[in-house]
Design an enzyme around this catalytic site. Structure first.
Site, mmCIF file in Angstrom:
data_model
loop_
_atom_site.group_PDB
_atom_site.id
_atom_site.type_symbol
_atom_site.label_atom_id
_atom_site.label_comp_id
_atom_site.label_asym_id
_atom_site.label_seq_id
_atom_site.Cartn_x
_atom_site.Cartn_y
_atom_site.Cartn_z
ATOM 1 C CG ASP A 9 39.610 39.439 39.964
ATOM 2 O OD1 ASP A 9 39.572 38.361 40.595
ATOM 3 O OD2 ASP A 9 40.653 39.888 39.431
ATOM 4 C CD GLU A 147 40.298 33.914 39.023
ATOM 5 O OE1 GLU A 147 41.451 33.482 38.812
ATOM 6 O OE2 GLU A 147 39.821 34.023 40.172
ATOM 7 C CG ASP A 169 45.982 34.736 36.568
ATOM 8 O OD1 ASP A 169 46.770 35.414 37.249
ATOM 9 O OD2 ASP A 169 44.762 34.690 36.797
#
Ligand code: AMP
Length: 577
Positions: A9, A147, A169
């Protein structure tokens, strides 16, 4: 060369790396932490700094330190670090290489392949720049995944059937909300929306403003032009923000922050959650509007959603969880660490590509809600046993949460703290698992603050503590087996309820006997009554059988009783009809 494909990530604020071990995602520590600050810098001596060390020098040497490079990916620009200019790909490659080295060290093998996550809104140019950064770090980027897709995999990898998932998010500096559809092996982002300049850093900035105002009001000082003081205020603001996610108050103490007429000025104040929530409420409003825009973009309504998943450190803010739940009518899921959810999902994807079996992230959660009761509003009326949850069902454990309560009348000397387990807004419909009383509270007007803290550990031990804020007077209890207790108590309660209906085996036998005795005596009575009217030829049988039954009864001979009563009732039936 290893076959392992790592998951990365590559975040704006922090980056992480993970791989799959024994079918489960495992986060690799980099420089002793699971989160590597996405920062790169050059030290005085020209040494390359990556992660925390770069972050540490940022305040002092911003000209030699680069942060948030992700925002520039895909742009045809150069950023200056010291004397040299670098492309965003090159800076990202330095971060990727650092992650790769940590993975190689942990796994003791050379790593050549990675799956890297990017925001759903990333353009082709931004995705290509991410691939190029991988190449520069000697990593073959076998796949770039979104993501929100990664987050959905972390939660739902082993789910079958169609699911519509909202991924909210909120990181340090960016906000994205996406609607993801999972169907069998296909995960698709239906729509995505957000603001890439909104995040937890804005919350910190509001607290910093509040602190500056306080310094101006109380000390007549403005720290805005003193970088060292501002850096300390920013850190203190972030620390208090994080504290307020679990507690109703946060103390901010910064000694020797500034000088005035040669004398040191100290900053000392308390921030309460309500004050803080009022500061950030407009930001939360903005994110909720984006949620509805994303839903519309996906052609879905709230009722089509199966799950809400929270990603990004700033989603630990309770106000965000409450507002989402109130708006969407569903408790958002938080059990997978919001900072590690995306990297865990990227490792799952990597492992699927490598042809391995994987399952979603497993975490220990509490299966029940724990809370206390207070006089509060319930269904529009003031009710003394309103349930106040402190630790919500499905929260990852261990966990500690505090809430503030207040006394209701002047000079209130005692309070009784009840601990409940259950989901009902009326505490009396939940299971009381403990209680205690604090005596000797201060003689002050109503509104005396009591802070109650619930701490639940992995062994199911719940510690509850209540403290009078102004004096520190406190009491606590420890409840063993809090997470399994409900089952035991439910079982006991169920037994009790059924027990009221069912006699025990012994009681059963006794009552059966009594019932039969009563019947037999009634039979004898009836036979005696019939003696006067019965035909002469039957009288003798009637007398005989009555005698036999009487003898069997006094002898307690069950078989004989059965035999005699059977015959006698046949005869009575015959005589009666
Ligand atoms: P991320 O970019 O996902 O790592 O998120 C980082 C942001 O989350 C920063 O603004 C942090 O200050 C914030 N954050 C981390 N932990 C918490 C917490 N417990 N409560 C509120 N915000 C937090």
């Amino acid at each position: 060369m290893s076959d392992i494909i790592i998951g990365i990530d590559l975040g704006t604020t922090n980056s992480e790396v993970a791989y799959i071990r024994d079918g489960r995602p495992c986060i690799i520590e980099v420089d002793g932490s699971q989160l590597l600050p996405s920062m790169v810098g050059l030290a005085n001596d020209g040494a390359l700094l990556v992660g925390q060390s770069a972050r540490n020098q940022y305040v002092l040497h911003p000209e030699r330190t680069i942060r948030s490079i992700k925002r520039r990916m895909g742009e045809d620009v150069k950023v200056k670090m010291g004397e040299q200019d670098y492309t965003p790909q090159e800076i990202s490659a330095i971060i990727l290489r650092h992650l790769k080295t940590a993975a190689q060290r942990e796994l003791n093998e050379e790593i050549a392949k990675a799956v890297i996550t990017v925001p759903a809104y990333f353009s082709d140019a931004q995705r290509q720049a991410t691939r190029d950064a991988g190449k520069l770090a000697d990593l073959e980027v076998v796949r770039i995944i979104n993501e929100p897709t990664a987050a959905a995999l972390a939660y739902e990898a082993d789910h079958t059937g169609q699911r519509n998932i909202l991924v909210y998010d909120l990181g340090g500096g960016t906000f994205d909300v996406s609607v993801v559809r999972m169907e069998h092996d296909v995960t698709e982002v239906l729509s995505s929306h957000g603001n890439n300049h909104l995040g937890g850093d804005d919350f910190d900035a509001r607290i910093v403003e509040h602190l500056i105002n306080h310094l101006q009001d109380v000390h007549g000082l403005d720290p805005s032009s003193v970088p060292a003081a501002m850096a300390r205020l920013e850190r203190a603001a972030e620390a208090s923000k994080i504290a307020l996610s679990d507690a109703p108050y946060a103390r901010i103490e910064e000694e020797y922050l500034l000088e005035r007429d040669g004398k040191p000025a100290h900053l000392s104040l308390e921030l309460d959650r309500q004050e803080y929530e009022a500061m950030i409420d407009p930001f939360v409003d903005e994110t909720l509007e984006a949620v509805h825009t994303a839903l519309r973009g996906a052609g879905l309504t709230v009722s089509d959603l199966d799950e809400i998943l929270l990603v990004g450190g700033a989603t630990r803010t309770p106000l965000i969880q409450h507002r989402l739940e109130a708006d969407l009518g569903m408790q958002p899921r938080t059990e997978v660490d919001p900072d590690l959810c995306v990297v865990a999902g990227s490792a799952i994807q990597a492992s699927v590509i490598a042809g391995q079996q994987v399952a979603s992230v497993l975490v220990d959660v509490t299966p029940y809600t724990f809370g206390t009761s207070a006089i509060s509003d319930l269904n529009g009326e003031t009710y003394p046993y309103t349930f106040v949850p402190l630790i919500r069902k499905n929260t990852a454990i261990p966990v500690t949460k505090s809430e503030a309560f207040t006394t209701v009348y002047d000079d209130q000397e005692t309070i009784e703290v009840q601990v409940y387990q259950g989901e009902d807004p009326d505490a009396l419909n939940n299971t009381e698992i403990g209680s205690f009383r604090i005596e000797g509270l201060s003689e002050v007007p109503a509104g005396n603050v009591i802070v109650t803290t619930f701490a639940l550990d992995l062994n199911g031990i719940l510690q509850v503590n209540s403290r009078e804020k102004r004096t520190g007077l406190e009491k606590h209890i420890r409840i063993e087996n809090a997470t399994t207790r409900f089952e035991q108590e439910e079982m006991a309660a169920a037994r009790e309820r059924i027990g009221a209906l069912l006699p025990s085996d012994e009681e059963d036998a006794d009552s059966d006997m009594q019932r039969k005795n009563v019947q037999n005596l009634a039979l004898i009575e009836k036979a005696e009554r019939l003696l006067d009217t019965a035909p002469a030829e039957d009288k003798e049988d009637l007398v005989d059988l009555t005698e036999q039954l009487r003898d069997a009864l006094s002898a307690g001979d069950i078989n004989a009783q059965q035999h005699a009563s059977g015959k006698l009732s046949d005869l009575i039936f015959y005589l009666d009809s």
